[in-house]
Design a protein around this motif. Structure first.
Motif, PDB file in Angstrom:
ATOM      1  N   LEU A   5     -13.730  -4.716   4.397  1.00  0.00           N
ATOM      2  CA  LEU A   5     -13.505  -3.504   5.270  1.00  0.00           C
ATOM      3  C   LEU A   5     -11.859  -3.957   5.509  1.00  0.00           C
ATOM      4  O   LEU A   5     -11.662  -5.553   6.913  1.00  0.00           O
ATOM      5  CB  LEU A   5     -14.153  -4.151   6.676  1.00  0.00           C
ATOM      6  CG  LEU A   5     -13.236  -2.739   7.649  1.00  0.00           C
ATOM      7  CD1 LEU A   5     -13.506  -1.209   7.968  1.00  0.00           C
ATOM      8  CD2 LEU A   5     -14.201  -2.928   9.113  1.00  0.00           C
ATOM      9  N   VAL A   6     -10.941  -2.987   5.099  1.00  0.00           N
ATOM     10  CA  VAL A   6      -9.724  -3.271   5.371  1.00  0.00           C
ATOM     11  C   VAL A   6      -9.125  -2.276   6.187  1.00  0.00           C
ATOM     12  O   VAL A   6      -9.199  -0.629   5.667  1.00  0.00           O
ATOM     13  CB  VAL A   6      -8.745  -3.461   3.764  1.00  0.00           C
ATOM     14  CG1 VAL A   6      -7.675  -3.353   4.369  1.00  0.00           C
ATOM     15  CG2 VAL A   6      -9.514  -3.998   3.084  1.00  0.00           C
ATOM     16  N   ALA A   7      -7.442  -2.600   7.324  1.00  0.00           N
ATOM     17  CA  ALA A   7      -6.772  -1.694   7.803  1.00  0.00           C
ATOM     18  C   ALA A   7      -5.714  -2.259   8.197  1.00  0.00           C
ATOM     19  O   ALA A   7      -5.674  -3.313   7.841  1.00  0.00           O
ATOM     20  CB  ALA A   7      -7.264  -0.986   9.213  1.00  0.00           C
ATOM     21  N   ASP A  21       4.731  -4.894  11.866  1.00  0.00           N
ATOM     22  CA  ASP A  21       3.371  -5.144  11.714  1.00  0.00           C
ATOM     23  C   ASP A  21       2.331  -4.120  10.642  1.00  0.00           C
ATOM     24  O   ASP A  21       2.712  -3.013  10.884  1.00  0.00           O
ATOM     25  CB  ASP A  21       2.491  -5.349  13.372  1.00  0.00           C
ATOM     26  CG  ASP A  21       3.668  -7.123  13.327  1.00  0.00           C
ATOM     27  OD1 ASP A  21       4.130  -7.522  13.073  1.00  0.00           O
ATOM     28  OD2 ASP A  21       2.961  -7.577  14.514  1.00  0.00           O
ATOM     29  N   ILE A  22       1.807  -4.839   9.605  1.00  0.00           N
ATOM     30  CA  ILE A  22       1.215  -4.203   9.232  1.00  0.00           C
ATOM     31  C   ILE A  22      -1.085  -4.953   9.559  1.00  0.00           C
ATOM     32  O   ILE A  22      -0.892  -6.120   9.295  1.00  0.00           O
ATOM     33  CB  ILE A  22       1.559  -4.661   8.021  1.00  0.00           C
ATOM     34  CG1 ILE A  22       2.259  -3.265   7.245  1.00  0.00           C
ATOM     35  CG2 ILE A  22      -0.756  -3.930   6.891  1.00  0.00           C
ATOM     36  CD1 ILE A  22       3.005  -3.293   5.351  1.00  0.00           C
ATOM     37  N   SER A  23      -1.569  -4.789   9.919  1.00  0.00           N
ATOM     38  CA  SER A  23      -3.338  -4.709  10.235  1.00  0.00           C
ATOM     39  C   SER A  23      -4.108  -4.669   9.270  1.00  0.00           C
ATOM     40  O   SER A  23      -3.792  -3.507   8.770  1.00  0.00           O
ATOM     41  CB  SER A  23      -3.147  -4.946  11.712  1.00  0.00           C
ATOM     42  OG  SER A  23      -2.880  -4.743  12.789  1.00  0.00           O
ATOM     43  N   ILE A  24      -4.645  -5.934   8.383  1.00  0.00           N
ATOM     44  CA  ILE A  24      -5.315  -5.534   7.735  1.00  0.00           C
ATOM     45  C   ILE A  24      -6.864  -5.570   8.498  1.00  0.00           C
ATOM     46  O   ILE A  24      -6.928  -6.691   7.513  1.00  0.00           O
ATOM     47  CB  ILE A  24      -4.993  -6.485   6.331  1.00  0.00           C
ATOM     48  CG1 ILE A  24      -3.969  -5.426   5.474  1.00  0.00           C
ATOM     49  CG2 ILE A  24      -6.402  -5.637   4.827  1.00  0.00           C
ATOM     50  CD1 ILE A  24      -2.998  -6.453   4.485  1.00  0.00           C
ATOM     51  N   ILE A  25      -8.348  -4.860   8.112  1.00  0.00           N
ATOM     52  CA  ILE A  25      -9.129  -5.040   8.216  1.00  0.00           C
ATOM     53  C   ILE A  25      -9.930  -5.856   7.765  1.00  0.00           C
ATOM     54  O   ILE A  25     -10.321  -4.790   6.708  1.00  0.00           O
ATOM     55  CB  ILE A  25      -9.758  -4.353   9.522  1.00  0.00           C
ATOM     56  CG1 ILE A  25      -8.914  -4.108  10.191  1.00  0.00           C
ATOM     57  CG2 ILE A  25     -10.792  -4.823   9.945  1.00  0.00           C
ATOM     58  CD1 ILE A  25      -9.324  -2.775  11.315  1.00  0.00           C
TER      59      ILE A  25
END
Length: 225
Positions: A5-7, A21-25
């Motif tokens: 899972l990535v965002a 900011d870059i948020s990676i889930i």
């Protein structure tokens, strides 16, 4: 389930030359590859996952920070590099928080029970259904026709890797293009979100060829200009 899972979230370039900011889930192959592109382009990356240890490991690799799934997404762009089945949980968890954000859907809605088709009706796409679920978001289809290895290396059989995108919001596509291009990867605009159906079919066909060992997972379709 959510290891993949990535965002990703980002916005315009700041005065210091960095992206916001870059948020990676998640910590899967696609998420890792996209995180590398974002970091290479100067973005500040946040890795978010249910397994905080994995988030911290990937964050260390890209010079970012780690957080837990469910934490706030702080940027203007959210890239969902996730299995299609995970979209429902993302919508349930983040919902209205996606309003106004550019949401890039990376999923291929493949029927893995039969591996003989897509799970969405022929007159729609996973991206279109996502847009219906989060009407306040600005959904863009992207990355789903790329294997992770070709994003990481930046080439497919000697041809530069190309991220093909589709969406109804021109400004949203422009912002995503800026992020990807800054990381050194070519972008091609396929037009409106209606084209997501064709992109998902192409992504599925590429997967079929790889599973049948007609191409390598390090190869795939290339766009020659």
């Amino acid at each position: 389930m959510f290891d993949h899972l990535v965002a990703i979230t980002t916005s315009n370039v700041l005065e210091d030359g960095h992206m916001t900011d870059i948020s990676i889930i998640g910590t899967g192959n696609m998420g890792s590859a996209i995180a590398g592109i974002a970091a290479k382009g100067g973005a500040r990356v946040q890795i978010v996952a249910r397994d905080l240890a994995k988030a911290e490991e990937l964050a260390a690799q890209v010079g970012g920070t780690a957080a837990t799934f469910g934490d706030a997404l702080t940027g203007a762009v959210v890239v969902l590099a996730v299995p299609h089945a995970a979209l429902a949980d993302i919508v349930a968890t983040y919902g209205a928080q996606l309003d106004g954000k550019v949401v890039a859907d990376v999923t291929n809605p493949v029927d893995f029970a039969t591996f003989d088709g897509l799970t969405v009706p022929a007159d729609t796409s996973a991206a279109a259904q996502l847009q219906e679920s989060v009407p306040g978001a600005r959904v863009v289809k992207a990355f789903n026709t790329n294997f992770a290895a070709t994003l990481a290396t930046g080439e497919v059989g000697g041809v530069p890797s190309t991220v093909v995108i589709a969406g109804d919001d021109e400004a949203a596509k422009a912002l995503l293009t800026e992020v990807v291009s800054a990381g050194g990867v070519v972008v091609a605009d396929a037009g409106s979100l209606k084209r997501a159906r064709e992109l998902e079919a192409l992504g599925f066909l590429q997967m079929v060829l790889a599973v049948r060992e007609q191409i390598a997972w390090t190869g795939g379709f290339a766009v020659r200009r």
